[in-house]
Design an enzyme around this catalytic site. Structure first.
Site, PDB file in Angstrom:
ATOM      1  N   ARG A  65     -26.084-105.977  40.743  1.00  0.00           N
ATOM      2  CA  ARG A  65     -27.335-106.644  41.120  1.00  0.00           C
ATOM      3  C   ARG A  65     -27.866-106.103  42.450  1.00  0.00           C
ATOM      4  O   ARG A  65     -28.852-105.367  42.476  1.00  0.00           O
ATOM      5  CB  ARG A  65     -27.105-108.171  41.185  1.00  0.00           C
ATOM      6  CG  ARG A  65     -28.376-109.000  41.279  1.00  0.00           C
ATOM      7  CD  ARG A  65     -28.998-109.059  42.643  1.00  0.00           C
ATOM      8  NE  ARG A  65     -28.093-109.568  43.689  1.00  0.00           N
ATOM      9  CZ  ARG A  65     -28.416-109.559  44.975  1.00  0.00           C
ATOM     10  NH1 ARG A  65     -29.572-109.081  45.394  1.00  0.00           N
ATOM     11  NH2 ARG A  65     -27.560-110.010  45.888  1.00  0.00           N
ATOM     12  N   ASP A  66     -27.175-106.386  43.540  1.00  0.00           N
ATOM     13  CA  ASP A  66     -27.685-105.979  44.853  1.00  0.00           C
ATOM     14  C   ASP A  66     -27.761-104.456  44.931  1.00  0.00           C
ATOM     15  O   ASP A  66     -28.687-103.890  45.525  1.00  0.00           O
ATOM     16  CB  ASP A  66     -26.761-106.516  45.958  1.00  0.00           C
ATOM     17  CG  ASP A  66     -27.476-106.730  47.285  1.00  0.00           C
ATOM     18  OD1 ASP A  66     -28.520-106.112  47.492  1.00  0.00           O
ATOM     19  OD2 ASP A  66     -26.965-107.502  48.119  1.00  0.00           O
ATOM     20  N   HIS A  71     -21.460-111.675  53.355  1.00  0.00           N
ATOM     21  CA  HIS A  71     -22.231-110.704  52.533  1.00  0.00           C
ATOM     22  C   HIS A  71     -22.869-109.719  53.511  1.00  0.00           C
ATOM     23  O   HIS A  71     -23.954-109.969  54.043  1.00  0.00           O
ATOM     24  CB  HIS A  71     -23.278-111.487  51.734  1.00  0.00           C
ATOM     25  CG  HIS A  71     -24.205-110.650  50.908  1.00  0.00           C
ATOM     26  ND1 HIS A  71     -24.164-110.616  49.525  1.00  0.00           N
ATOM     27  CD2 HIS A  71     -25.230-109.835  51.249  1.00  0.00           C
ATOM     28  CE1 HIS A  71     -25.105-109.826  49.068  1.00  0.00           C
ATOM     29  NE2 HIS A  71     -25.778-109.333  50.098  1.00  0.00           N
ATOM     30  N   HIS A 101     -24.260-106.079  54.710  1.00  0.00           N
ATOM     31  CA  HIS A 101     -24.757-104.733  54.426  1.00  0.00           C
ATOM     32  C   HIS A 101     -24.258-103.811  55.546  1.00  0.00           C
ATOM     33  O   HIS A 101     -23.922-104.259  56.639  1.00  0.00           O
ATOM     34  CB  HIS A 101     -26.284-104.750  54.309  1.00  0.00           C
ATOM     35  CG  HIS A 101     -26.744-105.355  53.002  1.00  0.00           C
ATOM     36  ND1 HIS A 101     -27.174-104.604  51.943  1.00  0.00           N
ATOM     37  CD2 HIS A 101     -26.777-106.642  52.576  1.00  0.00           C
ATOM     38  CE1 HIS A 101     -27.493-105.396  50.932  1.00  0.00           C
ATOM     39  NE2 HIS A 101     -27.259-106.658  51.285  1.00  0.00           N
ATOM     40  N   CYS A 103     -31.875-103.650  50.144  1.00  0.00           N
ATOM     41  CA  CYS A 103     -32.809-104.704  49.744  1.00  0.00           C
ATOM     42  C   CYS A 103     -34.217-104.133  49.729  1.00  0.00           C
ATOM     43  O   CYS A 103     -34.663-103.546  50.715  1.00  0.00           O
ATOM     44  CB  CYS A 103     -32.725-105.889  50.701  1.00  0.00           C
ATOM     45  SG  CYS A 103     -33.917-107.171  50.271  1.00  0.00           S
ATOM     46  N   ASN A 107     -24.539-102.787  50.411  1.00  0.00           N
ATOM     47  CA  ASN A 107     -23.475-103.658  50.901  1.00  0.00           C
ATOM     48  C   ASN A 107     -22.289-102.802  51.311  1.00  0.00           C
ATOM     49  O   ASN A 107     -22.156-101.656  50.891  1.00  0.00           O
ATOM     50  CB  ASN A 107     -23.000-104.603  49.781  1.00  0.00           C
ATOM     51  CG  ASN A 107     -24.079-105.538  49.346  1.00  0.00           C
ATOM     52  OD1 ASN A 107     -24.914-105.181  48.533  1.00  0.00           O
ATOM     53  ND2 ASN A 107     -24.072-106.735  49.886  1.00  0.00           N
TER      54      ASN A 107
HETATM   55  P1  HMG Z   1     -44.714-115.466  42.843  1.00  0.00           P
HETATM   56  O1  HMG Z   1     -45.660-114.373  42.492  1.00  0.00           O
HETATM   57  O2  HMG Z   1     -44.963-116.228  44.097  1.00  0.00           O
HETATM   58  O3  HMG Z   1     -44.503-116.484  41.646  1.00  0.00           O
HETATM   59  O4  HMG Z   1     -43.267-114.840  42.910  1.00  0.00           O
HETATM   60  P2  HMG Z   1     -45.482-117.472  40.932  1.00  0.00           P
HETATM   61  O5  HMG Z   1     -44.723-118.732  40.700  1.00  0.00           O
HETATM   62  O6  HMG Z   1     -46.812-117.558  41.642  1.00  0.00           O
HETATM   63  O7  HMG Z   1     -45.726-116.733  39.524  1.00  0.00           O
HETATM   64  C1  HMG Z   1     -46.367-115.477  39.438  1.00  0.00           C
HETATM   65  C2  HMG Z   1     -45.943-114.798  38.148  1.00  0.00           C
HETATM   66  O8  HMG Z   1     -44.534-114.527  38.205  1.00  0.00           O
HETATM   67  C3  HMG Z   1     -46.163-115.633  36.896  1.00  0.00           C
HETATM   68  O9  HMG Z   1     -46.394-114.734  35.817  1.00  0.00           O
HETATM   69  C4  HMG Z   1     -44.807-116.281  36.688  1.00  0.00           C
HETATM   70  O10 HMG Z   1     -44.589-116.664  35.350  1.00  0.00           O
HETATM   71  C5  HMG Z   1     -43.883-115.156  37.093  1.00  0.00           C
HETATM   72  P3  HMG Z   1     -47.879-114.361  35.338  1.00  0.00           P
HETATM   73  O11 HMG Z   1     -48.496-115.687  34.969  1.00  0.00           O
HETATM   74  O12 HMG Z   1     -48.561-113.712  36.528  1.00  0.00           O
HETATM   75  O13 HMG Z   1     -47.641-113.417  34.196  1.00  0.00           O
HETATM   76  N1  HMG Z   1     -42.571-115.635  37.510  1.00  0.00           N
HETATM   77  C6  HMG Z   1     -41.413-115.154  37.040  1.00  0.00           C
HETATM   78  N2  HMG Z   1     -41.134-114.181  36.150  1.00  0.00           N
HETATM   79  C7  HMG Z   1     -39.837-113.943  35.893  1.00  0.00           C
HETATM   80  N3  HMG Z   1     -38.815-114.609  36.488  1.00  0.00           N
HETATM   81  C8  HMG Z   1     -39.067-115.577  37.374  1.00  0.00           C
HETATM   82  C9  HMG Z   1     -40.403-115.872  37.683  1.00  0.00           C
HETATM   83  N4  HMG Z   1     -40.988-116.771  38.514  1.00  0.00           N
HETATM   84  C10 HMG Z   1     -42.301-116.615  38.397  1.00  0.00           C
HETATM   85  N5  HMG Z   1     -38.035-116.212  37.943  1.00  0.00           N
HETATM   86  C11 HMG Z   1     -40.877-114.908  42.802  1.00  0.00           C
HETATM   87  C12 HMG Z   1     -42.143-115.630  43.247  1.00  0.00           C
HETATM   88  C13 HMG Z   1     -39.693-115.597  43.456  1.00  0.00           C
HETATM   89  C14 HMG Z   1     -40.774-114.967  41.297  1.00  0.00           C
HETATM   90  C15 HMG Z   1     -40.981-113.436  43.265  1.00  0.00           C
HETATM   91  O14 HMG Z   1     -41.236-113.409  44.620  1.00  0.00           O
HETATM   92  C16 HMG Z   1     -39.746-112.624  42.968  1.00  0.00           C
HETATM   93  O15 HMG Z   1     -39.384-112.420  41.828  1.00  0.00           O
HETATM   94  N6  HMG Z   1     -39.070-112.126  44.017  1.00  0.00           N
HETATM   95  C17 HMG Z   1     -37.885-111.315  43.806  1.00  0.00           C
HETATM   96  C18 HMG Z   1     -37.153-111.199  45.076  1.00  0.00           C
HETATM   97  C19 HMG Z   1     -35.862-110.458  44.874  1.00  0.00           C
HETATM   98  O16 HMG Z   1     -35.305-110.384  43.808  1.00  0.00           O
HETATM   99  N7  HMG Z   1     -35.366-109.890  46.012  1.00  0.00           N
HETATM  100  C20 HMG Z   1     -34.105-109.224  46.012  1.00  0.00           C
HETATM  101  C21 HMG Z   1     -32.967-110.185  45.884  1.00  0.00           C
HETATM  102  S1  HMG Z   1     -32.595-111.104  47.375  1.00  0.00           S
HETATM  103  C22 HMG Z   1     -31.518-110.074  48.239  1.00  0.00           C
HETATM  104  O17 HMG Z   1     -31.298-108.954  47.854  1.00  0.00           O
HETATM  105  C23 HMG Z   1     -30.770-110.648  49.415  1.00  0.00           C
HETATM  106  C24 HMG Z   1     -29.307-111.002  49.087  1.00  0.00           C
HETATM  107  O18 HMG Z   1     -28.612-109.865  48.595  1.00  0.00           O
HETATM  108  C25 HMG Z   1     -28.608-111.544  50.317  1.00  0.00           C
HETATM  109  C26 HMG Z   1     -28.767-110.629  51.556  1.00  0.00           C
HETATM  110  O19 HMG Z   1     -28.428-109.441  51.501  1.00  0.00           O
HETATM  111  O20 HMG Z   1     -29.237-111.172  52.553  1.00  0.00           O
HETATM  112  C27 HMG Z   1     -29.237-112.090  48.003  1.00  0.00           C
HETATM  113 MG    MG Z   2     -27.741-108.327  49.838  1.00  0.00          MG
END
Ligand code: HMG
Ligand code: MG
Length: 325
Positions: A31-32, A223, A225, A256, A265
């Site tokens: 995933r990450d 966690h 990086h 990220c 990571n």
């Molecule tokens: P948004 O645009 O604000 O969402 O995104 P919305 O509620 O306004 O909806 C917009 C559209 O997205 C709609 O579709 C929804 O249905 C769809 P449309 O009508 O335009 O066709 N939608 C979704 N589709 C699929 N799955 C969903 C979903 N929710 C809404 N769950 C949202 C908000 C959170 C969805 C968006 O910002 C997003 O997907 N962000 C992804 C962020 C991400 O994955 N980042 C990387 C992971 S975090 C990380 O790596 C850190 C970590 O490792 C820890 C660390 O290292 O610190 C965990």
């Molecule tokens: Mg991470």
């Protein structure tokens, strides 16, 4: 409210007379790691990676994220992947779910553990999930409720526990407040993300000190990086602090997408080597893990990102010849 434990002594690191203590690795490479990959990685390759990690003895493998494919196209095959996943007994396969839509998709695809992810920095929260910290907690509430009703475990992430790529240093108290909010809502574990890898043992320990006052240390995961090469030192400092669960990524895959320049990571091989050296039992076969690291690195067309893997590969290829006098 759940009471935090004040016992954070753990087993004394490196003392051979003491019982080998258990350390838990949560492998986040599929995933990450792969969420940041520029080339297309097929679902077959992801599934094989997950299977090889399980065969090496990893018991928690973060498999995918149920986020918007418009935001993270690399994870767009999440449902197909989860449906085709061959689960090993005793292994959990958590997936990221930022909201109820993600949770419902994950549940329908057969996920049995999910993770919600928040940030201790307002700016990073906006960039990463398009809402404020408070809004993110409000979005997680129905996820916690639905997960409870379905018997699904929820892990909680806090990002930017030391620094934010947009705001700079983050107060340990802000991290503790968010960790507490996730824990009180039902997260079985709170994973503390040094998202951009700027932390050092001193800043990590200060942050852990604040978090350990409000969340039991055995419910905390590190966690880290490795952008600045500090992640192994940060795992060591956390282990000595009493943390027993660490997230890591085979071959150090990843980064990220919303933290420019942040590398992957800490490599799982490096963490396992460190933990075994500290007398901890991870249940992981380092040789098989190294083989997996080599395999995925070849698939991605690059050298393994783990120092331990590179050292063990050199050792496997035979003894070094002594330099001429
Ligand atoms: P948004 O645009 O604000 O969402 O995104 P919305 O509620 O306004 O909806 C917009 C559209 O997205 C709609 O579709 C929804 O249905 C769809 P449309 O009508 O335009 O066709 N939608 C979704 N589709 C699929 N799955 C969903 C979903 N929710 C809404 N769950 C949202 C908000 C959170 C969805 C968006 O910002 C997003 O997907 N962000 C992804 C962020 C991400 O994955 N980042 C990387 C992971 S975090 C990380 O790596 C850190 C970590 O490792 C820890 C660390 O290292 O610190 C965990
Ligand atoms: Mg991470």
């Amino acid at each position: 409210m759940k009471e935090p434990t004040s016992d954070r002594t753990g087993d004394r690191a490196g003392d051979p007379t003491r019982r080998r203590s258990a350390a838990r690795i949560v492998e986040v490479g599929p995933r990450d790691g792969l969420q940041n990959e520029q080339q297309t990685v097929t679902t077959e390759t992801k599934l094989e990676l997950i299977d090889r990690l399980g065969a090496a003895g990893v018991t928690a493998i973060e498999a995918a994220s149920f986020v918007s494919p418009k935001w993270i196209p690399q994870m767009a095959d999440h449902a197909d992947l989860m449906r085709r996943l061959v689960r090993r007994p005793g292994v959990s396969y958590p997936v990221l779910t930022p909201n109820l839509k993600g949770f419902e998709g994950a549940l329908a695809a057969g996920a049995t553990e999910v993770a919600v992810f928040a940030s201790a920095s307002e700016s990073f929260s906006q960039k990463n999930i398009n809402c404020s910290i408070a809004e993110s907690i409000a979005r997680f509430e129905p996820v916690f409720d639905a997960a409870k009703a379905s018997g699904i475990a929820v892990r909680g992430y806090v990002s930017c526990v030391v620094d934010c790529p947009y705001e700079g240093p983050i107060e340990p108290q802000a991290v503790a407040d968010l960790a507490r909010a996730l824990y009180e809502r039902g997260a079985h574990e709170v994973s503390l993300g040094d998202t951009i890898g700027t932390g050092t043992p001193a800043t990590i320990e200060r942050m852990l000190d604040a978090v350990a006052r409000v969340v039991p240390i055995d419910r905390v995961a590190g966690h880290y990086h490795d952008t600045y090469g500090m992640a192994v030192a940060n795992v060591d400092a956390s282990w000595r602090f009493g943390v027993r669960t660490f997230d890591s990524s085979v071959s150090g895959l990843g980064g990220c997408p919303y933290a420019k320049g942040a590398t992957g990571n800490v490599a799982t091989e490096d963490v396992v080597y460190l933990l075994h050296g500290l007398g901890a039992d991870t249940g992981i076969d380092l040789d098989r893990l190294v083989d997996t690291s080599v395999w995925i690195s070849e698939r991605l067309g690059r050298a393994p990102g783990s120092r331990v893997t590179r050292a063990l590969l050199a050792k496997r290829s035979g003894p070094a010849t002594a330099p001429a006098a």
